[in-house]
Design a protein around this motif. Structure first.
Motif, PDB file in Angstrom:
ATOM      1  N   THR A   1      -1.669  -0.137  -5.050  1.00 23.61           N
ATOM      2  CA  THR A   1      -2.124  -0.841  -3.602  1.00 23.61           C
ATOM      3  C   THR A   1      -2.662  -2.140  -4.708  1.00 23.61           C
ATOM      4  N   ASP A   2      -3.100  -3.308  -3.870  1.00 21.79           N
ATOM      5  CA  ASP A   2      -3.468  -3.589  -3.824  1.00 21.79           C
ATOM      6  C   ASP A   2      -4.561  -3.670  -4.620  1.00 21.79           C
TER       7      ASP A   2
ATOM      8  N   ARG B   1      -2.786   8.085   3.495  1.00 26.81           N
ATOM      9  CA  ARG B   1      -2.589   6.727   3.380  1.00 26.81           C
ATOM     10  C   ARG B   1      -3.923   5.678   4.305  1.00 26.81           C
TER      11      ARG B   1
ATOM     12  N   LYS C   1      -6.155  -4.554   8.629  1.00 30.63           N
ATOM     13  CA  LYS C   1      -5.321  -5.287   8.118  1.00 30.63           C
ATOM     14  C   LYS C   1      -4.837  -4.123   6.501  1.00 30.63           C
ATOM     15  N   TRP C   2      -5.423  -3.206   6.097  1.00 29.53           N
ATOM     16  CA  TRP C   2      -4.795  -2.428   5.755  1.00 29.53           C
ATOM     17  C   TRP C   2      -3.213  -1.414   6.313  1.00 29.53           C
TER      18      TRP C   2
ATOM     19  N   ASP D   1      -1.708  -2.457   8.061  1.00 24.65           N
ATOM     20  CA  ASP D   1      -0.544  -2.954   8.347  1.00 24.65           C
ATOM     21  C   ASP D   1      -0.006  -3.034   7.154  1.00 24.65           C
ATOM     22  N   GLU D   2      -0.279  -3.294   6.136  1.00 19.37           N
ATOM     23  CA  GLU D   2      -0.061  -3.325   4.512  1.00 19.37           C
ATOM     24  C   GLU D   2       0.483  -2.179   4.198  1.00 19.37           C
ATOM     25  N   PHE D   3      -0.069  -1.005   4.124  1.00 20.17           N
ATOM     26  CA  PHE D   3       0.638   0.095   3.958  1.00 20.17           C
ATOM     27  C   PHE D   3       1.091   1.008   5.136  1.00 20.17           C
TER      28      PHE D   3
END
Length: 173
Positions: free
Chosen positions: A34-35, A89, A112-113, A115-117
């Motif tokens: 992850t980021d 997640r 935000k997260w 969408d990313e995950f």
């Protein structure tokens, strides 16, 4: 680049400990990818799998008094491993929110997260646990209820939100 912290979570005991360990294995693989801004202090988190959770697949919690957090999952997540990992997640995002923002919700930081995950904001409760199934006779949408709610008692007073039809029926699961 910031180094990701090593895992130090505790795994709750009990009947489903082996499932919590499997979730821990997944987190061990997924989290380091992850980021760097998504940084969780896992030493404050207890992983648990519950046989009593019937209305949700997962729940993240924060005890402000002891400053500890829990990531609880329903035993029903094992029915669909992809959904299970999506739930893990999702709840990890809430843990991050508790540690970073001191509150958790489904607002902009969550989205935000999520969408990313690649995880959903909401998932239906485990369908196999519904006591009552609600069916729209117009479009076929199926929902459910665990308790004998107003919708279960008086379905004629409600309408389907998908098709705006008013022909709902209730069947005991």
């Amino acid at each position: 680049m910031q180094q990701k912290q090593q895992f130090g979570w505790s795994i709750g005991g009990g009947k489903y400990r082996h499932l919590a360990e499997k979730v821990g294995d997944y987190l061990t693989e997924w989290y380091p990818t992850t980021d760097p801004d998504f940084n969780i202090d896992w030493s404050q988190v207890e992983l648990r799998v519950s046989g009593r959770m019937t209305k949700a697949y997962g729940k993240a919690g924060w005890n402000k008094t002891t400053d500890t957090m829990s990531l609880r999952l329903s035993k029903h997540i094992t029915d669909d491993w992809d959904r299970a990992m999506q739930t893990v997640r999702h709840e990890a995002i809430h843990i991050w929110q508790y540690q970073t923002l001191e509150e958790a919700d489904h607002g902009p930081s969550f989205l935000k997260w999520a969408d990313e995950f690649g995880c959903k904001v909401n998932a239906p409760a485990p369908a196999s646990d519904y006591k009552y199934l609600i069916v729209c006779e117009n479009c076929g949408v199926v929902g459910g209820r665990h308790k004998r709610s107003k919708l279960v008692k008086w379905p004629h007073r409600y309408y389907c939100k998908k098709c705006n039809g008013g022909d709902l029926s209730v069947k005991r699961a």
